[in-house]
Write a protein that holds these residues in place. Structure first.
Motif, short mmCIF file in Angstrom:
data_model
loop_
_atom_site.label_atom_id
_atom_site.label_comp_id
_atom_site.label_asym_id
_atom_site.label_seq_id
_atom_site.Cartn_x
_atom_site.Cartn_y
_atom_site.Cartn_z
N SER A 47 0.82 -1.10 0.06
CA SER A 47 -0.12 -0.15 0.07
C SER A 47 0.89 1.32 -0.21
CB SER A 47 -0.85 -0.13 1.25
OG SER A 47 -0.38 0.30 2.51
N LYS A 48 2.03 1.12 0.28
CA LYS A 48 3.15 2.28 0.38
C LYS A 48 3.74 2.26 -0.93
CE LYS A 48 3.94 1.95 5.45
NZ LYS A 48 4.86 1.54 6.34
N TRP A 49 4.09 1.35 -1.40
CA TRP A 49 4.83 1.18 -2.66
C TRP A 49 3.89 1.43 -4.10
CZ3 TRP A 49 7.34 -4.19 -1.55
CH2 TRP A 49 8.08 -4.14 -0.36
N TRP A 50 2.54 1.28 -3.86
CA TRP A 50 1.64 1.26 -4.91
C TRP A 50 0.64 2.28 -4.36
CZ3 TRP A 50 4.33 -3.34 -4.81
CH2 TRP A 50 4.87 -3.80 -6.17
N ASP A 51 0.12 2.90 -5.30
CA ASP A 51 -1.40 3.70 -4.96
C ASP A 51 -2.52 2.70 -5.39
OD1 ASP A 51 -3.55 5.07 -4.36
OD2 ASP A 51 -2.86 6.89 -5.77
N LEU A 52 -2.57 1.74 -4.43
CA LEU A 52 -3.57 0.61 -4.76
C LEU A 52 -5.03 1.01 -4.53
CD1 LEU A 52 -1.99 -2.28 -2.86
CD2 LEU A 52 -1.96 -1.76 -5.12
N ASP A 53 -5.38 2.07 -3.84
CA ASP A 53 -6.69 2.89 -3.57
C ASP A 53 -6.95 3.40 -5.15
OD1 ASP A 53 -6.96 2.06 -1.06
OD2 ASP A 53 -6.42 4.16 -0.39
N ALA A 54 -6.08 3.86 -5.84
CA ALA A 54 -6.45 4.50 -7.20
C ALA A 54 -6.62 3.58 -8.01
CB ALA A 54 -5.22 5.59 -7.51
N VAL A 55 -6.04 2.35 -8.01
CA VAL A 55 -6.15 1.08 -8.80
C VAL A 55 -7.45 0.49 -8.62
CG1 VAL A 55 -4.99 -1.09 -9.52
CG2 VAL A 55 -3.66 0.73 -9.19
N ALA A 56 -7.77 0.44 -7.34
CA ALA A 56 -9.00 -0.47 -7.11
C ALA A 56 -10.21 0.54 -7.71
CB ALA A 56 -9.20 -0.45 -5.51
N GLY A 57 -10.00 2.08 -7.45
CA GLY A 57 -11.09 2.91 -8.11
C GLY A 57 -11.19 2.70 -9.45
N LEU A 58 -10.13 2.38 -10.28
CA LEU A 58 -10.34 2.31 -11.60
C LEU A 58 -11.04 1.00 -12.14
CD1 LEU A 58 -6.81 3.03 -12.92
CD2 LEU A 58 -8.78 4.34 -13.35
N HIS A 59 -10.95 -0.21 -11.12
CA HIS A 59 -11.52 -1.37 -11.33
C HIS A 59 -13.30 -0.99 -10.88
CE1 HIS A 59 -8.78 -4.33 -12.49
NE2 HIS A 59 -7.91 -4.07 -11.57
N LYS A 60 -13.53 -0.41 -9.98
CA LYS A 60 -14.47 -0.01 -9.39
C LYS A 60 -15.53 0.74 -10.31
CE LYS A 60 -13.59 -0.78 -4.45
NZ LYS A 60 -13.34 -0.14 -3.23
N ASP A 61 -14.82 1.75 -11.01
CA ASP A 61 -15.43 2.48 -12.04
C ASP A 61 -15.99 1.64 -13.19
OD1 ASP A 61 -15.14 4.75 -10.42
OD2 ASP A 61 -13.38 5.69 -11.43
N PHE A 62 -14.84 0.87 -13.70
CA PHE A 62 -15.24 -0.08 -14.79
C PHE A 62 -16.28 -0.95 -14.61
CE2 PHE A 62 -14.47 -3.93 -17.06
CZ PHE A 62 -14.58 -3.52 -18.76
N ILE A 63 -16.53 -1.51 -13.16
CA ILE A 63 -17.64 -2.45 -12.91
C ILE A 63 -18.77 -1.84 -12.92
CG2 ILE A 63 -18.49 -3.70 -10.99
CD1 ILE A 63 -15.42 -4.66 -10.38
N ARG A 64 -19.03 -0.36 -12.33
CA ARG A 64 -19.97 0.41 -12.19
C ARG A 64 -20.67 0.63 -13.60
NH1 ARG A 64 -18.06 3.57 -9.23
NH2 ARG A 64 -17.55 5.27 -10.68
N GLU A 65 -19.48 1.10 -14.52
CA GLU A 65 -20.04 1.46 -15.80
C GLU A 65 -20.57 0.39 -16.85
OE1 GLU A 65 -17.45 4.31 -17.47
OE2 GLU A 65 -17.01 5.67 -15.67
#
Length: 293
Positions: free
Chosen positions: A183-201
């Motif tokens: 979680s410190k090395w990658w911005d996993l929240d941002a990547v998870a957000g991309l997946h969630k946006d894709f799933i929602r849309e």
């Protein structure tokens, strides 16, 4: 000459991004060349006017993605050599999302770049980020070893290979949990957000498609709607396999949406890829027929 880079700056859904996606999906299948009229017709199926499309084509020319080329007196466009390489690389990423197992090796990239080369240092960090590398420290980056070839390509392209050392290693030893480290090395929240946006849309009706599309025996027919659904899906998805390094489960939050997003993408491709491609073929044939008549 520097390689043509994967375009991560164009906002998904923007005209330039959609046009780049259409070209990436269909210009090669059309024999490597497509008339300007055909490109305009396809973009009109996405709700974009000819004037706006021509402006976006100008942007892609400036980025060395396409070249103007007339054939038999017909204005059209072909891919640059660098863009063809970039799109082939993109195909591998888009349609084969990474998934790292806990026993797979890691790649560490250590570099020290002088202040006189700070612009290259900035480009290196930016490009490592865009292929899914994580930042352990300012001059130490990490990624699955499967990305090492791309790391080498970036270093060579920027003429920085002599200033970097690459290590191949087993799972790093960290203080605390691997999830906390990741979680410190990658911005996993941002990547998870991309997946969630894709799933929602794109999650609603992904198996059968929108009600407005015509189906025969459960099969999606070639239509502007099928084409639009598929192109917009690819356009939204294409940056996710770059930014998501495909980390093992031990590095990820328990509610990680990556598997759901990947499965949804696979279902959409299975449902819409061929109807969309057939719509494009029909469009090109209609233009050719009109020219003959």
């Amino acid at each position: 000459m520097s390689a043509v880079l994967d375009d991560m700056d164009s906002r998904p859904g923007s005209t330039t991004s959609l046009l780049r996606t259409v070209i990436g999906l269909y210009l090669r299948d059309a024999g490597g060349w497509m008339s300007a009229k055909d490109i305009v017709n396809l973009m009109e199926a996405l709700g974009t006017s000819g004037t706006v499309t021509r402006t976006a084509l100008g942007r892609l020319r400036k980025k060395d993605v396409v070249l103007q080329e007339a054939r038999d007196g017909v204005a059209g466009f072909t891919l640059t050599e660098g863009a063809a390489t970039m799109l082939a690389r993109g195909d591998r990423r888009i349609y084969n999302p990474r998934s790292m197992s806990e026993s797979d090796p890691w790649c560490l990239i250590s570099f020290s770049i002088p202040e006189t080369e700070r612009e290259k240092r900035h480009q290196l960090r930016r490009r490592l980020h865009w292929i899914g590398c994580g930042t352990v420290a300012a001059g130490l980056w990490i990624c699955p070893d499967s990305l090492r070839v791309e790391v080498e390509e970036i270093l060579a392209d920027l003429e920085l290979r002599a200033m970097a050392t690459i290590f191949v290693t087993e799972t790093p030893l960290v203080v605390g949990s691997l999830r906390d480290a990741a979680s410190k090395w990658w911005d996993l929240d941002a990547v998870a957000g991309l997946h969630k946006d894709f799933i929602r849309e794109h999650g609603s009706g992904s198996d059968q498609g929108p009600d407005s599309q015509v189906h025969t025996g459960g099969v999606v027919e070639p239509s502007p709607d099928a084409f639009s659904t598929y192109v917009q899906c690819i356009d939204r998805w294409r940056i996710i396999p770059y930014l998501d390094p495909g980390l093992p489960a031990a590095f990820l939050p328990a509610d990680w949406p990556g598997a759901e997003g990947t499965a949804l993408f696979s279902r959409i491709v299975a449902t819409y890829a061929e109807p969309s491609a057939q719509f494009v073929r029909n469009t090109l044939l209609a233009t050719a027929g009109a020219a003959v008549s």
